[in-house]
Design a protein around this motif. Structure first.
Motif, PDB file in Angstrom:
ATOM      1  N   MET A  74       0.823  -1.204   0.000  1.00  0.00           N
ATOM      2  CA  MET A  74       0.000   0.000   0.000  1.00  0.00           C
ATOM      3  C   MET A  74       0.864   1.263   0.000  1.00  0.00           C
ATOM      4  O   MET A  74       0.560   2.209  -0.703  1.00  0.00           O
ATOM      5  CB  MET A  74      -0.929  -0.040   1.215  1.00  0.00           C
ATOM      6  N   SER A  75       1.938   1.249   0.791  1.00  0.00           N
ATOM      7  CA  SER A  75       2.770   2.451   0.861  1.00  0.00           C
ATOM      8  C   SER A  75       3.492   2.699  -0.467  1.00  0.00           C
ATOM      9  O   SER A  75       3.736   3.846  -0.826  1.00  0.00           O
ATOM     10  CB  SER A  75       3.768   2.356   2.011  1.00  0.00           C
ATOM     11  N   ARG A  76       3.829   1.646  -1.206  1.00  0.00           N
ATOM     12  CA  ARG A  76       4.480   1.816  -2.512  1.00  0.00           C
ATOM     13  C   ARG A  76       3.528   2.494  -3.502  1.00  0.00           C
ATOM     14  O   ARG A  76       3.933   3.355  -4.271  1.00  0.00           O
ATOM     15  CB  ARG A  76       4.936   0.471  -3.078  1.00  0.00           C
ATOM     16  N   ALA A  77       2.269   2.091  -3.499  1.00  0.00           N
ATOM     17  CA  ALA A  77       1.288   2.701  -4.398  1.00  0.00           C
ATOM     18  C   ALA A  77       1.058   4.165  -4.029  1.00  0.00           C
ATOM     19  O   ALA A  77       0.982   5.030  -4.907  1.00  0.00           O
ATOM     20  CB  ALA A  77      -0.026   1.929  -4.357  1.00  0.00           C
ATOM     21  N   LEU A  78       0.969   4.443  -2.734  1.00  0.00           N
ATOM     22  CA  LEU A  78       0.797   5.820  -2.277  1.00  0.00           C
ATOM     23  C   LEU A  78       2.021   6.657  -2.656  1.00  0.00           C
ATOM     24  O   LEU A  78       1.886   7.786  -3.140  1.00  0.00           O
ATOM     25  CB  LEU A  78       0.561   5.861  -0.767  1.00  0.00           C
ATOM     26  N   TRP A  79       3.213   6.093  -2.463  1.00  0.00           N
ATOM     27  CA  TRP A  79       4.431   6.807  -2.831  1.00  0.00           C
ATOM     28  C   TRP A  79       4.463   7.083  -4.337  1.00  0.00           C
ATOM     29  O   TRP A  79       4.848   8.163  -4.764  1.00  0.00           O
ATOM     30  CB  TRP A  79       5.678   6.041  -2.409  1.00  0.00           C
ATOM     31  N   PHE A  80       4.044   6.109  -5.138  1.00  0.00           N
ATOM     32  CA  PHE A  80       4.006   6.301  -6.585  1.00  0.00           C
ATOM     33  C   PHE A  80       3.133   7.503  -6.943  1.00  0.00           C
ATOM     34  O   PHE A  80       3.515   8.339  -7.769  1.00  0.00           O
ATOM     35  CB  PHE A  80       3.495   5.039  -7.286  1.00  0.00           C
ATOM     36  N   LEU A  81       1.963   7.598  -6.338  1.00  0.00           N
ATOM     37  CA  LEU A  81       1.062   8.725  -6.623  1.00  0.00           C
ATOM     38  C   LEU A  81       1.669  10.049  -6.174  1.00  0.00           C
ATOM     39  O   LEU A  81       1.634  11.040  -6.914  1.00  0.00           O
ATOM     40  CB  LEU A  81      -0.284   8.505  -5.935  1.00  0.00           C
ATOM     41  N   ILE A  82       2.238  10.067  -4.976  1.00  0.00           N
ATOM     42  CA  ILE A  82       2.836  11.299  -4.449  1.00  0.00           C
ATOM     43  C   ILE A  82       4.017  11.723  -5.314  1.00  0.00           C
ATOM     44  O   ILE A  82       4.148  12.892  -5.682  1.00  0.00           O
ATOM     45  CB  ILE A  82       3.264  11.109  -2.978  1.00  0.00           C
ATOM     46  N   GLU A  83       4.878  10.770  -5.651  1.00  0.00           N
ATOM     47  CA  GLU A  83       6.052  11.089  -6.462  1.00  0.00           C
ATOM     48  C   GLU A  83       5.657  11.564  -7.866  1.00  0.00           C
ATOM     49  O   GLU A  83       6.244  12.505  -8.406  1.00  0.00           O
ATOM     50  CB  GLU A  83       6.983   9.882  -6.567  1.00  0.00           C
ATOM     51  N   THR A  84       4.668  10.932  -8.445  1.00  0.00           N
ATOM     52  CA  THR A  84       4.226  11.328  -9.783  1.00  0.00           C
ATOM     53  C   THR A  84       3.673  12.746  -9.777  1.00  0.00           C
ATOM     54  O   THR A  84       4.048  13.575 -10.618  1.00  0.00           O
ATOM     55  CB  THR A  84       3.167  10.341 -10.315  1.00  0.00           C
ATOM     56  N   LEU A  85       2.790  13.040  -8.838  1.00  0.00           N
ATOM     57  CA  LEU A  85       2.221  14.388  -8.763  1.00  0.00           C
ATOM     58  C   LEU A  85       3.294  15.429  -8.460  1.00  0.00           C
ATOM     59  O   LEU A  85       3.326  16.501  -9.072  1.00  0.00           O
ATOM     60  CB  LEU A  85       1.114  14.435  -7.718  1.00  0.00           C
ATOM     61  N   GLY A  86       4.175  15.115  -7.515  1.00  0.00           N
ATOM     62  CA  GLY A  86       5.257  16.043  -7.180  1.00  0.00           C
ATOM     63  C   GLY A  86       6.195  16.265  -8.350  1.00  0.00           C
ATOM     64  O   GLY A  86       6.618  17.394  -8.622  1.00  0.00           O
ATOM     65  N   SER A  87       6.531  15.191  -9.062  1.00  0.00           N
ATOM     66  CA  SER A  87       7.430  15.296 -10.213  1.00  0.00           C
ATOM     67  C   SER A  87       6.810  16.151 -11.313  1.00  0.00           C
ATOM     68  O   SER A  87       7.495  16.996 -11.907  1.00  0.00           O
ATOM     69  CB  SER A  87       7.748  13.912 -10.772  1.00  0.00           C
ATOM     70  N   LEU A  88       5.539  15.933 -11.580  1.00  0.00           N
ATOM     71  CA  LEU A  88       4.869  16.723 -12.623  1.00  0.00           C
ATOM     72  C   LEU A  88       4.793  18.199 -12.249  1.00  0.00           C
ATOM     73  O   LEU A  88       5.038  19.077 -13.084  1.00  0.00           O
ATOM     74  CB  LEU A  88       3.469  16.162 -12.896  1.00  0.00           C
ATOM     75  N   LEU A  89       4.481  18.475 -10.990  1.00  0.00           N
ATOM     76  CA  LEU A  89       4.394  19.870 -10.549  1.00  0.00           C
ATOM     77  C   LEU A  89       5.770  20.529 -10.567  1.00  0.00           C
ATOM     78  O   LEU A  89       5.913  21.664 -11.032  1.00  0.00           O
ATOM     79  CB  LEU A  89       3.770  19.945  -9.154  1.00  0.00           C
ATOM     80  N   ALA A  90       6.785  19.831 -10.085  1.00  0.00           N
ATOM     81  CA  ALA A  90       8.134  20.408 -10.081  1.00  0.00           C
ATOM     82  C   ALA A  90       8.641  20.611 -11.506  1.00  0.00           C
ATOM     83  O   ALA A  90       9.284  21.627 -11.803  1.00  0.00           O
ATOM     84  CB  ALA A  90       9.088  19.500  -9.298  1.00  0.00           C
ATOM     85  N   THR A  91       8.349  19.681 -12.392  1.00  0.00           N
ATOM     86  CA  THR A  91       8.762  19.827 -13.789  1.00  0.00           C
ATOM     87  C   THR A  91       8.037  21.007 -14.436  1.00  0.00           C
ATOM     88  O   THR A  91       8.629  21.743 -15.235  1.00  0.00           O
ATOM     89  CB  THR A  91       8.503  18.524 -14.565  1.00  0.00           C
ATOM     90  N   ALA A  92       6.786  21.213 -14.075  1.00  0.00           N
ATOM     91  CA  ALA A  92       6.062  22.387 -14.578  1.00  0.00           C
ATOM     92  C   ALA A  92       6.716  23.676 -14.068  1.00  0.00           C
ATOM     93  O   ALA A  92       6.818  24.657 -14.820  1.00  0.00           O
ATOM     94  CB  ALA A  92       4.592  22.322 -14.157  1.00  0.00           C
TER      95      ALA A  92
END
Length: 185
Positions: A1-19
């Motif tokens: 469960m924590s891996r899936a949550l981390w995937f979502l957090i990392e993806t959103l953070g990565s997209l926002l930081a890249t923007a």
């Protein structure tokens, strides 16, 4: 469960930081603010960059607030990672700053690779697309040095392919260096 949550957090953070990095690049390469890319990036990042701009004003073509926003996102992701994967022990807060630097470099390289790939595809599929001049303006500083060295082969510009290969090699070397330093620590 924590891996899936981390995937979502990392993806959103990565997209926002890249923007945020793209917003800084747009200002650095003097994109007009009314093009579709600038409008999209401003709409996504304005809630974070606008308050930072009160403290960090742009100067000499550099958007310090957008860069600071990307750094803050990387640091926040590092903190979340340290807390989520502490594994019953104290969180490893010492890893936050190296992780943030690693992610920022990785995001910047991926941003360049993505823009160059989009530029290459647009030049073949639809060079008259409304977004094509914007992508050209963003990629020109990276492709121009290669275009001076690499000749056209059969009328085909291979500089985007060469830049993507160089960026991938740099990313691989940077990841190896980072992970070897982490293993040694």
């Amino acid at each position: 469960m924590s891996r899936a949550l981390w995937f979502l957090i990392e993806t959103l953070g990565s997209l926002l930081a890249t923007a945020c990095l793209l917003r800084a690049a747009a200002m650095r390469f003097q994109l007009p603010p009314r093009n579709p890319v600038s409008q999209f990036v401003i709409a996504i990042t304005d809630w974070l960059v606008r308050p930072l701009r009160k403290v960090l004003a742009p100067s000499r073509g550099n958007d310090w607030a957008s860069l600071a926003a990307a750094v803050l996102i990387a640091l926040a992701l590092g903190l979340v990672w340290a807390v989520m994967f502490a594994r019953g022990s104290d969180p490893k807060f010492i890893a936050v700053i190296p992780l943030a630097v690693f992610w920022l470099v990785k995001w910047a390289i991926y941003l360049v690779m993505g823009l160059v790939l989009l530029h290459a595809v647009l030049s073949w599929v639809n060079p008259q697309a409304p977004v094509a001049p914007t992508i050209e303006q963003l990629t020109r500083p990276f492709l121009a040095p290669l275009r001076r060295v690499v000749p056209l082969i059969g009328g085909v510009d291979l500089s985007p392919l060469i830049l993507i290969v160089i960026a991938q090699v740099l990313l691989t070397l940077f990841e190896s260096l980072f992970f070897s330093l982490v293993a040694a620590a």
